[in-house]
Design an enzyme around this catalytic site. Structure first.
Site, short mmCIF file in Angstrom:
data_model
loop_
_atom_site.label_atom_id
_atom_site.label_comp_id
_atom_site.label_asym_id
_atom_site.label_seq_id
_atom_site.Cartn_x
_atom_site.Cartn_y
_atom_site.Cartn_z
N CYS A 1 0.83 -1.21 0.00
CA CYS A 1 0.00 0.00 0.00
C CYS A 1 0.86 1.25 0.00
CB CYS A 1 -0.92 0.00 1.22
SG CYS A 1 -0.01 0.20 2.77
N CYS B 1 3.92 -3.35 10.52
CA CYS B 1 3.04 -2.82 9.47
C CYS B 1 2.55 -1.44 9.87
CB CYS B 1 1.85 -3.76 9.25
SG CYS B 1 0.68 -3.18 8.01
N CYS C 1 4.57 -3.37 28.36
CA CYS C 1 3.31 -2.61 28.26
C CYS C 1 2.95 -1.99 29.61
CB CYS C 1 2.20 -3.56 27.82
SG CYS C 1 0.60 -2.74 27.69
N CYS D 1 7.73 -1.58 20.24
CA CYS D 1 6.78 -0.45 20.16
C CYS D 1 6.54 0.27 21.49
CB CYS D 1 5.43 -0.92 19.59
SG CYS D 1 5.55 -1.68 17.99
N CYS E 1 -2.73 -4.44 20.50
CA CYS E 1 -1.68 -4.79 19.53
C CYS E 1 -2.24 -5.80 18.54
CB CYS E 1 -0.49 -5.38 20.31
SG CYS E 1 0.75 -6.14 19.26
N CYS F 1 1.39 -7.18 14.38
CA CYS F 1 1.79 -6.96 12.99
C CYS F 1 3.24 -7.34 12.70
CB CYS F 1 1.51 -5.52 12.56
SG CYS F 1 2.59 -4.30 13.31
FE1 SF4 Z 1 -0.68 -4.72 27.28
FE2 SF4 Z 1 -1.97 -6.15 25.50
FE3 SF4 Z 1 -0.49 -7.38 27.34
FE4 SF4 Z 1 -2.80 -6.21 28.01
S1 SF4 Z 1 -2.53 -8.00 26.65
S2 SF4 Z 1 -0.87 -6.04 29.09
S3 SF4 Z 1 -2.81 -4.40 26.66
S4 SF4 Z 1 0.23 -6.03 25.73
#
Ligand code: SF4
Length: 325
Positions: A56, A183, A224, A263, A282, A285
């Protein structure tokens, strides 16, 4: 040494070089010097060919968004882009002649964006010939091959369709291919990988899926900031409920526990944000199963999501040691 990028001073430039060298895992002074030489244009400019197939153009756009170093500096001063359908000024026979000449000379960095159809070459023809043929021909003479983005690495979204779309490694088997699999591609991943190659003349250390370990060495889940909510099974079910604002997005289809990428640390758009902090789970990707194997994306109904929860129940996903929120 001439300091590049016009607007930054030498001190900031050397700081940037040291940071870049550290990120690339090249922390010795020797490598800081080499990185600065490459960025300052003291080293020779390697030719780059950028081919686009079933894509794309999102990876080209992501690359064009690079701020450190800016895209114009990267393109005009550090490398010599001989062929890129989206940005080159030439077109038609002139452009194809430039491609042919560069391929024949060899020794270039080959970037491939987009998947390659295997069911029928006619699904992707460029310049009147199969895209597959163009990739094979260029790869044979390339010094380094980089598959840019999810489509070029493992097939991505085109692989969910009828064309038999595959990534570069399914076609090119006799040379190492560096897979930058998000992506779209993260511009830092691409620039860092090119810099690593220019600095060391080597391919960076790769994981078993061909991705640079420096960018794909950790799970999204492990960095995260919603992780403590996952451990305590506090899952967001209603985006409109302010009380659930920062809760884990697993019930909204988050594939972070199965996705290797930096990320949450690097973030996107010059460090501004990334999917999970925007409130979207997430999508996985950077993994070979993206897109079809990760869907449905925004519910916990995919096979992948059920597997994640089964492993959590079995205690196979250990809680984080430190509070991330
Ligand atoms: Fe973070 Fe997703 Fe893991 Fe939940 S499942 S802690 S939002 S990476």
């Amino acid at each position: 040494m001439e300091v590049p990028f016009g607007k930054i001073n030498r001190r900031d430039f050397m700081k940037y070089c040291a940071t870049t060298a550290a990120v690339l895992g090249l922390s010795e002074l020797e490598f800081v010097t080499k990185v600065s030489e490459v960025l300052a244009g003291a080293a020779s400019k390697p030719p780059v060919i950028w081919l686009q197939g079933q894509d794309c153009a999102g990876c080209s756009i992501s690359f064009a968004g690079a701020l450190n170093p800016p895209i114009a500096s990267m393109l005009l001063d550090r490398v010599s882009v001989r062929y890129h359908e989206a940005i080159m000024a030439a077109s038609g026979h002139v452009a194809e002649a430039a491609l042919k000449e560069t391929v024949q000379a060899g020794g270039f960095v080959l970037c491939v964006e987009g998947a390659i159809p295997t069911k029928d070459d006619r699904f992707c023809m460029v310049g009147g010939r199969p895209f597959r043929e163009a990739v094979e021909e260029a790869a044979a003479k390339a010094a380094a091959i980089i598959a840019v983005g999810a489509c070029a690495t493992y097939g991505g979204i085109p692989a969910a369709g009828p064309t038999g779309a595959v990534g570069v490694t399914k076609i090119i088997k006799d040379k190492p291919v560096i897979n930058l699999s998000t992506c779209p591609v993260h511009c830092d991943h691409l620039i860092g990988t090119v810099l690593y190659y220019l600095t060391t003349s080597k391919v960076p250390p790769l994981d078993k899926l061909g991705r640079p370990k420096m960018y794909f060495g950790e799970l999204v889940h492990d960095n995260c900031r919603r992780r403590s909510y996952f451990d305590n099974e506090m899952f967001l079910t209603d985006w409109n409920d302010p009380a659930q604002k920062n809760w884990c997005l697993y019930q909204k289809g988050c594939k972070g526990p199965d996705t290797y990428a930096d990320c949450p640390v690097r973030r996107w758009n010059d460090g501004l944000n990334f999917c999970i902090d925007c409130g979207a789970g997430c999508m996985g990707c950077s993994e070979p199963e993206f897109y079809a194997g990760m869907s449905p994306l925004y519910t916990a109904e995919s096979e992948r999501s059920r597997d994640i929860m089964a492993r959590k129940k079995a205690g196979l996903i250990a809680p984080v040691k430190e509070e991330k929120v």
